[in-house]
Write an enzyme that holds these catalytic residues in place. Structure first.
Site, PDB file in Angstrom:
ATOM      1  N   SER A 300       0.844  -1.195   0.000  1.00 23.66           N
ATOM      2  CA  SER A 300       0.000   0.000   0.000  1.00 23.66           C
ATOM      3  C   SER A 300       0.878   1.244   0.000  1.00 23.66           C
ATOM      4  O   SER A 300       2.075   1.177   0.302  1.00 23.66           O
ATOM      5  CB  SER A 300      -0.895   0.015   1.242  1.00 23.66           C
ATOM      6  OG  SER A 300      -0.155   0.378   2.404  1.00 23.66           O
ATOM      7  N   ASP A 301       0.296   2.376  -0.351  1.00 23.52           N
ATOM      8  CA  ASP A 301       0.952   3.637  -0.032  1.00 23.52           C
ATOM      9  C   ASP A 301       0.637   3.941   1.432  1.00 23.52           C
ATOM     10  O   ASP A 301      -0.127   3.226   2.087  1.00 23.52           O
ATOM     11  CB  ASP A 301       0.470   4.748  -0.970  1.00 23.52           C
ATOM     12  CG  ASP A 301       1.533   5.813  -1.194  1.00 23.52           C
ATOM     13  OD1 ASP A 301       2.377   5.998  -0.299  1.00 23.52           O
ATOM     14  OD2 ASP A 301       1.533   6.457  -2.249  1.00 23.52           O
ATOM     15  N   TRP A 302       1.244   5.000   1.944  1.00 24.26           N
ATOM     16  CA  TRP A 302       1.180   5.274   3.380  1.00 24.26           C
ATOM     17  C   TRP A 302      -0.268   5.320   3.878  1.00 24.26           C
ATOM     18  O   TRP A 302      -1.025   6.213   3.529  1.00 24.26           O
ATOM     19  CB  TRP A 302       1.875   6.605   3.675  1.00 24.26           C
ATOM     20  CG  TRP A 302       1.923   6.952   5.132  1.00 24.26           C
ATOM     21  CD1 TRP A 302       0.903   7.425   5.898  1.00 24.26           C
ATOM     22  CD2 TRP A 302       3.061   6.838   6.002  1.00 24.26           C
ATOM     23  NE1 TRP A 302       1.311   7.626   7.189  1.00 24.26           N
ATOM     24  CE2 TRP A 302       2.631   7.275   7.286  1.00 24.26           C
ATOM     25  CE3 TRP A 302       4.370   6.426   5.837  1.00 24.26           C
ATOM     26  CZ2 TRP A 302       3.494   7.306   8.380  1.00 24.26           C
ATOM     27  CZ3 TRP A 302       5.223   6.464   6.931  1.00 24.26           C
ATOM     28  CH2 TRP A 302       4.787   6.903   8.182  1.00 24.26           C
TER      29      TRP A 302
END
Length: 757
Positions: A300-302
């Site tokens: 995932s991104d942050w």
């Protein structure tokens, strides 16, 4: 991902010292005879053996990535550095980001390998966007070089430096196509063309990842998918594209990066067909895994899993984790939800252990590919860290990259190159002397004080021939004193070089701008300098295409220098004095006005296209500005001039098994040796679905001596004539095609042929 650098503290090291006193661990001793520790066994066998020994909690831990050092996103509840190390020791962490340097990576890896039950090593990830310590031009500028071998080399240097500092994994390349310079992250991308963007994306993967030796990193394709279409150019905003556009414009660069061997892919922050992309089964499973046979893992991104709750796509984090996992997402960056809720979801029967094994197995496989089970400290070599970062050789590559990225947009009356050794040059502009603004948001471990400013580059080479005045301040709207001093200096000079633009701090994530323009006080400065009658060369620094319409009347030449990194001043100086003849070409169209955005070359004809004579009514246009961009895609000047003639096709009819040979004469008609980037475009005149008015399908870089000419040859086959249908399948239809060749997407020669059944 958002990140700001922080100074190293002793807190982290104090939190781990107690774990590193013993050189031989219980975990190593207990497991050294296990199949997964036998490097002579096939990777698949080692993975399965290890999975068989892991608890559900340990498997969930492999899906958990936490921030180790600097914050890279919205502040979350920080359990403290010691708490993080306890989680590592208990097998609850599979990866960390922002742990930098051999000392820190080795110390934390010791905890994972020597204190956890099974001794599974961590992956250390970091945003290595355009350099680690030696900073290269921003990716958008780099793409303007149209130099694929150099682009690959740039990524290889960055990977080599980062791996020498203990990093395993780069969150790059960004493969997002975008038509919108308001979006701050265009600086990190590849521009507006999917065909060329695919080539650049593949080159960056190959440079970053290579053969996964000690000099390479895992590459991470991001942001999957179509993040560059954020509404209004606003970061983290809603995205909505049709499958027609998704397949034909936005997916090709990601696909090329995956085919180049990228081991990891990152989800975007945004949406597709009403779902956050982290939970899009269509994108992740149907397209990426099944159609493209992607065999790596997704991250995932942050906190993008957690943000599904904010989007309104999940009622709570547990439901968000369930939806993301079932769609095919795997590693969780900083939501910390996988490690918490996967065991519960398994117990409830909502996911199966086989599904969990598949996801965890892909992460373990990547660690085996890197050789971390055989030598967990292979990236932790202090001597290499001391000797292979920020070397003269790396800076030399950064200089070549920077020179090749600078675009000459205007050069009236051949003002450039300047004979600086024989002239007094007035250098004006705060940006010319600012070190901080030569760097953007994504600077890795680059230090602005190590970089060469334009002022230093010119002074180092020409000493007393260059006099400097700031001319404006980046922090104020206007100042008469600044302008008066600059005009006085200009009046006492033979030529003026004025460095204008916007701060490097306004390039990157969360740096969207509603008005990407030259600031008003800088325009006022140019107006005043114009009155001196001296030749004026504008050097423009920015991380995106700016709207230059208002400044062009006041300058004789325009050099678009973007953000060039470590070798900024030396590269621009070499362009100004002609040491390097510019050849770069734009990969994004430059808008005439904000109201045009998005403006791009590969648009559709509409039912009422603009008449060639611009006459009449009732057609698609603006009443107050031109429809065309100020500078088109593929545009860039040289100190030489080039002439195209005698475009020929070897056939007027071809079938799907034949190749069309396109030839054109190219002549250097100027007074300098120079390199021209010649571009080939096609148009499918009539198809089952509408096709763009032009599509780039070939280019060549040609170095020609002054007065010399050559014949360029391009080949067009079925692959160049295909497009994707709504299911992502290639379609080749018979019919008429147009062919265009020229030095940019607008100024071209044309011909046509027909593809038969």
């Amino acid at each position: 991902m958002k990140r700001r650098n922080m100074n190293k503290t002793t807190i982290l090291m104090m939190g781990i010292l107690s774990f590193t006193q013993v050189s031989t661990s219980l975990a190593q001793t207990k497991n050294k005879t296990a199949i997964y520790m036998n490097q002579h066994k096939p990777t698949s066998e080692r993975v399965q053996d290890l999975l068989g020994k892991m608890t559900i909690a340990e498997k969930a831990g492999q899906l958990n990535q936490i921030n180790g050092g600097a914050f890279t996103g919205p502040a979350l509840n920080d359990e403290g550095q010691k708490g993080k190390m306890d989680a590592v020791a208990s097998g609850q962490v599979g990866s960390m980001l922002n742990v930098i340097g051999v000392d820190e990576t080795m110390a934390i890896q010791k905890i994972a390998v020597e204190k956890s039950r099974l001794g599974i090593p961590l992956l250390f990830g970091y945003d290595v966007i355009h350099g680690y310590k030696t900073i290269f031009p921003i990716p958008l500028a780099e793409a303007c070089s149209w130099d694929l071998p150099q682009i690959e080399k740039n990524s290889a240097v960055a990977a080599s430096e980062a791996s020498a500092a203990g990093i395993h994994w780069a969150f790059a390349p960004m493969c997002d196509i975008s038509n919108d310079p308001r979006w701050g992250r265009v600086m990190e991308g590849i521009g507006e063309d999917p065909w060329y963007g695919a080539l650049v994306s593949a080159a960056r993967v190959k440079g970053t990842q290579g053969d996964l030796s000690n000099d390479n990193l895992l590459a991470c394709v991001k942001h999957f998918a179509a993040y560059g279409t954020v509404e209004s150019g606003r970061e983290y905003n809603f995205t909505d594209v049709s499958r027609f556009q998704l397949w034909n414009k936005y997916l090709p660069p990601y696909k090329a990066a995956v085919e180049a061997g990228a081991v990891t892919v990152m989800n975007g922050f945004t949406t597709f067909e009403g779902e956050p992309v982290s939970a899009s089964k269509y994108l992740i499973t149907d397209v990426l895994k099944n159609k493209w046979n992607f065999g790596g893992f997704l991250v995932s991104d942050w906190n993008s899993f957690g943000e599904m709750v904010t989007w309104g796509a999940a009622s709570d984090t547990k439901e968000a984790i369930y939806k993301a996992f079932k769609a095919g997402s795997m590693m969780d960056m900083e939501t910390r939800g996988m490690v918490k809720f996967i065991p519960e979801l398994i117990k409830e029967g909502k996911i199966t252990e086989n599904e969990l094994n598949y996801a965890v197995g892909k992460i373990l496989e990547a660690k085996f590919k890197l050789g971390l089970f055989d030598d967990p400290y292979k990236f932790c070599n202090k001597e290499r860290e001391s000797n292979e970062i920020f070397t003269d050789g790396n800076k030399s590559e950064a200089l070549k990259a920077a020179e090749g990225s600078i675009v000459l947009l205007k050069n009236d009356n051949n003002v450039l190159p300047l004979n600086i050794s024989q002239k007094k040059i007035a250098l004006i502009g705060e940006l010319a002397a600012s070190h901080d603004d030569m760097f953007d948001f994504w600077i890795g471990q680059g230090d602005a004080k190590d970089a060469i400013s334009l002022k230093e580059g010119l002074e180092n080479k020409y000493k007393s021939n260059v006099q400097y005045a700031p001319g404006y301040s980046l922090d104020v709207k206007s100042s008469a004193n600044y302008i008066n001093d600059a005009v006085a200096l200009a009046n006492n000079s033979d030529a003026v070089v004025v460095n204008i633009g916007i701060s490097g701090k306004m390039a990157g994530e969360d740096r969207s701008l509603a008005n990407p323009i030259i600031p008003e006080n800088q325009v006022e400065l140019l107006k005043a300098l114009k009155k001196t009658g001296k030749p004026i060369v504008a050097v423009i620094s920015a991380g995106r295409p700016l709207i230059l319409t208002d400044i062009l009347p006041y300058v004789d030449a325009v050099i678009y220098s973007w953000i060039l990194g470590t070798e900024t001043g030396n590269a621009i100086t070499n362009i100004l004095d002609g040491t390097h003849n510019p050849s770069a070409k734009t990969v994004m169209s430059f808008p005439y006005a904000v109201g045009q955005i998005p403006v791009y070359y590969n648009h559709f004809n509409t039912g009422r296209p603009n008449p060639t004579d611009d006459a009449g009514n009732w057609y698609s246009r603006y009443r107050d500005i031109p429809r065309d961009p100020l500078f088109p895609f593929g545009f860039g000047l040289s100190y030489s001039t080039f002439e195209y003639s005698n475009l020929k096709l070897n056939k007027t009819f071809i079938n799907k098994n034949e190749k069309l040979i396109v030839t054109v004469e190219l002549k250097n008609t100027g007074n300098y040796d120079g390199t021209e980037i010649s571009q080939l475009y096609i148009r499918d005149v009539a198809a089952s679905v509408i096709r763009p008015v032009k599509e780039l399908k070939g280019f060549q870089k040609t170095l020609l001596k002054k007065g010399a000419s050559t014949t360029l040859t391009f080949t067009i086959g079925s692959k160049e004539l295909e497009y994707y249908n709504m299911s992502g399948d290639s379609v080749l239809e018979p019919g008429k095609f147009e062919v265009f060749v020229g030095g940019n997407s607008k100024d071209v020669l044309s011909s046509s042929f027909e593809l038969t059944k």
